[in-house]
Design a protein around this motif. Structure first.
Motif, PDB file in Angstrom:
ATOM      1  N   PRO A   1      -4.153 -10.660  -2.403  1.00 41.57           N
ATOM      2  CA  PRO A   1      -5.218  -9.724  -2.805  1.00 41.57           C
ATOM      3  C   PRO A   1      -5.222  -8.413  -2.027  1.00 41.57           C
ATOM      4  CG  PRO A   1      -6.079 -11.956  -2.604  1.00 41.57           C
ATOM      5  CD  PRO A   1      -4.685 -11.997  -2.069  1.00 41.57           C
ATOM      6  N   LYS A   2      -4.814  -8.464  -0.753  1.00 40.80           N
ATOM      7  CA  LYS A   2      -4.791  -7.254   0.050  1.00 40.80           C
ATOM      8  C   LYS A   2      -3.381  -7.027   0.590  1.00 40.80           C
ATOM      9  CE  LYS A   2      -9.626  -7.500   1.519  1.00 40.80           C
ATOM     10  NZ  LYS A   2     -10.539  -7.546   2.692  1.00 40.80           N
ATOM     11  N   PRO A   3      -2.970  -5.756   0.705  1.00 41.97           N
ATOM     12  CA  PRO A   3      -1.619  -5.479   1.218  1.00 41.97           C
ATOM     13  C   PRO A   3      -1.518  -5.751   2.714  1.00 41.97           C
ATOM     14  CG  PRO A   3      -2.822  -3.443   0.945  1.00 41.97           C
ATOM     15  CD  PRO A   3      -3.696  -4.517   0.383  1.00 41.97           C
ATOM     16  N   ARG A   4      -0.305  -5.959   3.165  1.00 43.88           N
ATOM     17  CA  ARG A   4      -0.081  -6.105   4.597  1.00 43.88           C
ATOM     18  C   ARG A   4      -0.323  -4.775   5.314  1.00 43.88           C
ATOM     19  NH1 ARG A   4       2.906  -9.823   7.669  1.00 43.88           N
ATOM     20  NH2 ARG A   4       2.363  -9.435   9.865  1.00 43.88           N
ATOM     21  N   TYR A   5       0.022  -3.681   4.644  1.00 45.55           N
ATOM     22  CA  TYR A   5      -0.171  -2.348   5.203  1.00 45.55           C
ATOM     23  C   TYR A   5      -0.695  -1.409   4.117  1.00 45.55           C
ATOM     24  CZ  TYR A   5       3.297  -4.306   8.439  1.00 45.55           C
ATOM     25  OH  TYR A   5       3.988  -5.127   9.286  1.00 45.55           O
ATOM     26  N   ARG A   6      -1.552  -0.473   4.529  1.00 48.97           N
ATOM     27  CA  ARG A   6      -1.955   0.633   3.656  1.00 48.97           C
ATOM     28  C   ARG A   6      -1.596   1.945   4.346  1.00 48.97           C
ATOM     29  NH1 ARG A   6      -4.765  -0.593  -0.844  1.00 48.97           N
ATOM     30  NH2 ARG A   6      -6.122  -2.428  -0.850  1.00 48.97           N
ATOM     31  N   VAL A   7      -1.151   2.912   3.562  1.00 46.38           N
ATOM     32  CA  VAL A   7      -0.820   4.230   4.092  1.00 46.38           C
ATOM     33  C   VAL A   7      -1.405   5.294   3.174  1.00 46.38           C
ATOM     34  CG1 VAL A   7       1.261   3.499   5.314  1.00 46.38           C
ATOM     35  CG2 VAL A   7       1.418   4.163   2.914  1.00 46.38           C
ATOM     36  N   GLU A   8      -1.389   6.537   3.644  1.00 46.06           N
ATOM     37  CA  GLU A   8      -2.101   7.611   2.954  1.00 46.06           C
ATOM     38  C   GLU A   8      -1.325   8.271   1.821  1.00 46.06           C
ATOM     39  OE1 GLU A   8      -5.259   9.202   3.154  1.00 46.06           O
ATOM     40  OE2 GLU A   8      -5.669   7.240   3.995  1.00 46.06           O
ATOM     41  N   GLU A   9      -0.007   8.367   1.933  1.00 48.00           N
ATOM     42  CA  GLU A   9       0.744   9.139   0.949  1.00 48.00           C
ATOM     43  C   GLU A   9       1.961   8.361   0.463  1.00 48.00           C
ATOM     44  OE1 GLU A   9      -0.661  11.646  -0.058  1.00 48.00           O
ATOM     45  OE2 GLU A   9      -1.827  12.557   1.554  1.00 48.00           O
ATOM     46  N   MET A  10       2.432   8.704  -0.731  1.00 46.62           N
ATOM     47  CA  MET A  10       3.565   8.004  -1.327  1.00 46.62           C
ATOM     48  C   MET A  10       4.838   8.080  -0.477  1.00 46.62           C
ATOM     49  SD  MET A  10       4.064   6.022  -3.914  1.00 46.62           S
ATOM     50  CE  MET A  10       2.954   6.408  -5.285  1.00 46.62           C
ATOM     51  N   PRO A  11       5.162   9.225   0.152  1.00 42.34           N
ATOM     52  CA  PRO A  11       6.353   9.227   1.007  1.00 42.34           C
ATOM     53  C   PRO A  11       6.264   8.210   2.149  1.00 42.34           C
ATOM     54  CG  PRO A  11       5.741  11.471   0.484  1.00 42.34           C
ATOM     55  CD  PRO A  11       4.624  10.597  -0.016  1.00 42.34           C
ATOM     56  N   LEU A  12       5.047   7.913   2.634  1.00 43.82           N
ATOM     57  CA  LEU A  12       4.888   6.902   3.677  1.00 43.82           C
ATOM     58  C   LEU A  12       5.118   5.499   3.116  1.00 43.82           C
ATOM     59  CD1 LEU A  12       1.796   8.280   5.633  1.00 43.82           C
ATOM     60  CD2 LEU A  12       4.217   8.482   6.209  1.00 43.82           C
ATOM     61  N   VAL A  13       4.728   5.278   1.859  1.00 43.87           N
ATOM     62  CA  VAL A  13       5.043   3.993   1.214  1.00 43.87           C
ATOM     63  C   VAL A  13       6.560   3.820   1.172  1.00 43.87           C
ATOM     64  CG1 VAL A  13       4.898   2.636  -0.918  1.00 43.87           C
ATOM     65  CG2 VAL A  13       2.942   3.994  -0.187  1.00 43.87           C
ATOM     66  N   HIS A  14       7.245   4.872   0.775  1.00 45.29           N
ATOM     67  CA  HIS A  14       8.702   4.832   0.683  1.00 45.29           C
ATOM     68  C   HIS A  14       9.326   4.479   2.037  1.00 45.29           C
ATOM     69  CE1 HIS A  14      12.730   6.982   0.469  1.00 45.29           C
ATOM     70  NE2 HIS A  14      12.816   6.096  -0.509  1.00 45.29           N
ATOM     71  N   GLN A  15       8.855   5.147   3.090  1.00 40.83           N
ATOM     72  CA  GLN A  15       9.402   4.876   4.416  1.00 40.83           C
ATOM     73  C   GLN A  15       9.118   3.453   4.868  1.00 40.83           C
ATOM     74  OE1 GLN A  15       8.549   7.842   7.457  1.00 40.83           O
ATOM     75  NE2 GLN A  15       8.354   9.424   5.903  1.00 40.83           N
ATOM     76  N   LEU A  16       7.896   2.972   4.613  1.00 42.73           N
ATOM     77  CA  LEU A  16       7.513   1.645   5.086  1.00 42.73           C
ATOM     78  C   LEU A  16       8.221   0.542   4.305  1.00 42.73           C
ATOM     79  CD1 LEU A  16       5.782   0.565   7.331  1.00 42.73           C
ATOM     80  CD2 LEU A  16       3.838   0.467   5.760  1.00 42.73           C
ATOM     81  N   VAL A  17       8.424   0.755   3.010  1.00 43.05           N
ATOM     82  CA  VAL A  17       9.189  -0.221   2.218  1.00 43.05           C
ATOM     83  C   VAL A  17      10.617  -0.294   2.749  1.00 43.05           C
ATOM     84  CG1 VAL A  17      10.125  -0.721  -0.076  1.00 43.05           C
ATOM     85  CG2 VAL A  17       7.745  -0.019   0.157  1.00 43.05           C
ATOM     86  N   ARG A  18      11.183   0.849   3.082  1.00 41.17           N
ATOM     87  CA  ARG A  18      12.536   0.855   3.643  1.00 41.17           C
ATOM     88  C   ARG A  18      12.588   0.152   5.000  1.00 41.17           C
ATOM     89  NH1 ARG A  18      15.532   6.405   3.874  1.00 41.17           N
ATOM     90  NH2 ARG A  18      17.187   4.942   4.397  1.00 41.17           N
ATOM     91  N   GLN A  19      11.576   0.360   5.825  1.00 40.21           N
ATOM     92  CA  GLN A  19      11.573  -0.213   7.165  1.00 40.21           C
ATOM     93  C   GLN A  19      11.296  -1.716   7.165  1.00 40.21           C
ATOM     94  OE1 GLN A  19      12.266   1.210  10.161  1.00 40.21           O
ATOM     95  NE2 GLN A  19      12.810   3.120   9.139  1.00 40.21           N
ATOM     96  N   THR A  20      10.366  -2.162   6.308  1.00 44.28           N
ATOM     97  CA  THR A  20       9.928  -3.574   6.340  1.00 44.28           C
ATOM     98  C   THR A  20      10.583  -4.433   5.268  1.00 44.28           C
ATOM     99  OG1 THR A  20       8.049  -3.212   4.836  1.00 44.28           O
ATOM    100  CG2 THR A  20       7.674  -2.815   7.191  1.00 44.28           C
ATOM    101  N   GLY A  21      11.067  -3.791   4.199  1.00 48.08           N
ATOM    102  CA  GLY A  21      11.594  -4.549   3.068  1.00 48.08           C
ATOM    103  C   GLY A  21      10.527  -5.025   2.117  1.00 48.08           C
ATOM    104  N   LEU A  22       9.236  -4.926   2.504  1.00 47.12           N
ATOM    105  CA  LEU A  22       8.144  -5.397   1.650  1.00 47.12           C
ATOM    106  C   LEU A  22       8.077  -4.573   0.363  1.00 47.12           C
ATOM    107  CD1 LEU A  22       5.283  -5.926   4.273  1.00 47.12           C
ATOM    108  CD2 LEU A  22       6.717  -7.669   3.204  1.00 47.12           C
TER     109      LEU A  22
END
Length: 281
Positions: A199-220
């Motif tokens: 129901p809730k994400p492991r991480y939330r971030v403010e902008e789409m480029p940060l989603v991109h970076q975090l997906v790359r870093q964590t694989g999530l």
């Protein structure tokens, strides 16, 4: 209304755009007392309230909205006129501000900045982040999600894109995910595509480029526009049914700027395919 005070309209416009007297004062390079006095003067002349206090900000009345619309038309028409006058000076700089979501700036604008300098050397470009399509504000051009409805805007299709769920190549879906801040209406869009997500994400971030970076870093897994994902990112499309939400990006500008040769040149350049833009002399 006394026409000697027609420049009070810029205070109404700044208040509508910025929402507080302090923010309007900073933009106009003045003080809160001056903003308050000018708003009060035009309100008294019209015998109409212009703004209602709501919490820490101010909400414009219908009268203020109509005045701000007139002021915005004057503002953009003057910008266009000044730009056309300055275009005769080959040594002068012509300022153009483009507002767009950060992902659009980082993936469509930044890689082409040197091209713009070659094609339109007199354009002095300012890029500002604007995710939500609440109007042009101070920007000359806005690249926005979805075509605008109504208003005094010219619109031109920029790109089609798709939102999809991507994750690291070695990641096995386990319910965890990366999401956007709840400031975004579609912050939890991933759960519509991936029903087994927690129901809730492991991480939330403010902008789409940060989603991109975090997906790359964590694989999530995270929802990303397809134009952001490139070879070498180490990301793969999640094996989920109907893993696609179509969208459109549109370029908009005020209708009074349609004869602004400099603004139109920037819009034309933006809409050229990348390989074609590189070949423009």
């Amino acid at each position: 209304m006394n026409l000697d005070n027609w420049d009070d309209l810029k205070f109404v416009l700044a208040m509508q755009r910025h929402g507080t007297m302090s923010a309007a004062a900073r933009f106009l390079d003045t003080n809160v007392a001056t903003v308050s006095r000018r708003i009060e003067r035009i309100s008294q002349e019209l015998d109409l309230p212009l703004f209602e206090k709501r919490g820490q900000g101010f909400v414009p009345t219908d009268a203020a909205k109509r005045l701000a619309e007139v002021a915005e038309g004057i503002d953009h028409e003057l910008r266009g006129l000044l730009g056309n006058l300055q275009s005769n000076d080959v040594t002068g700089n012509i300022p153009i501000e483009i507002a767009a979501p950060p992902a659009v700036h980082s993936h469509y604008m930044f890689p082409r900045m040197m091209e713009l300098s070659e094609v339109l050397p007199n354009i002095l470009l300012t890029l500002t982040d604007k995710v939500f399509a609440q109007g042009l504000g101070e920007a000359d051009i806005q690249i926005r999600i979805g075509r605008p409805e109504g208003g005094r805007l010219k619109a031109r299709k920029f790109r089609d894109y798709a939102l999809r769920v991507y994750h690291g190549a070695g990641h096995v879906l386990d319910g965890n995910w990366v999401g956007l801040s709840h400031r975004y209406p579609d912050a939890d869009l991933l759960r519509d595509i991936y029903p087994d997500a927690l129901p809730k994400p492991r991480y939330r971030v403010e902008e789409m480029p940060l989603v991109h970076q975090l997906v790359r870093q964590t694989g999530l897994p995270g929802v990303l526009p397809d134009f952001m994902v490139k070879d070498g990112d180490g990301l793969v499309l999640a094996d989920l049914p109907e893993n696609c939400v179509d969208g459109e990006l549109w370029i908009t500008y005020h209708e009074t700027r349609h004869s602004d040769a400099n603004l139109r040149a920037v819009v034309d350049w933006l809409c050229k395919p990348v390989h074609e833009a590189r070949n423009v002399a």
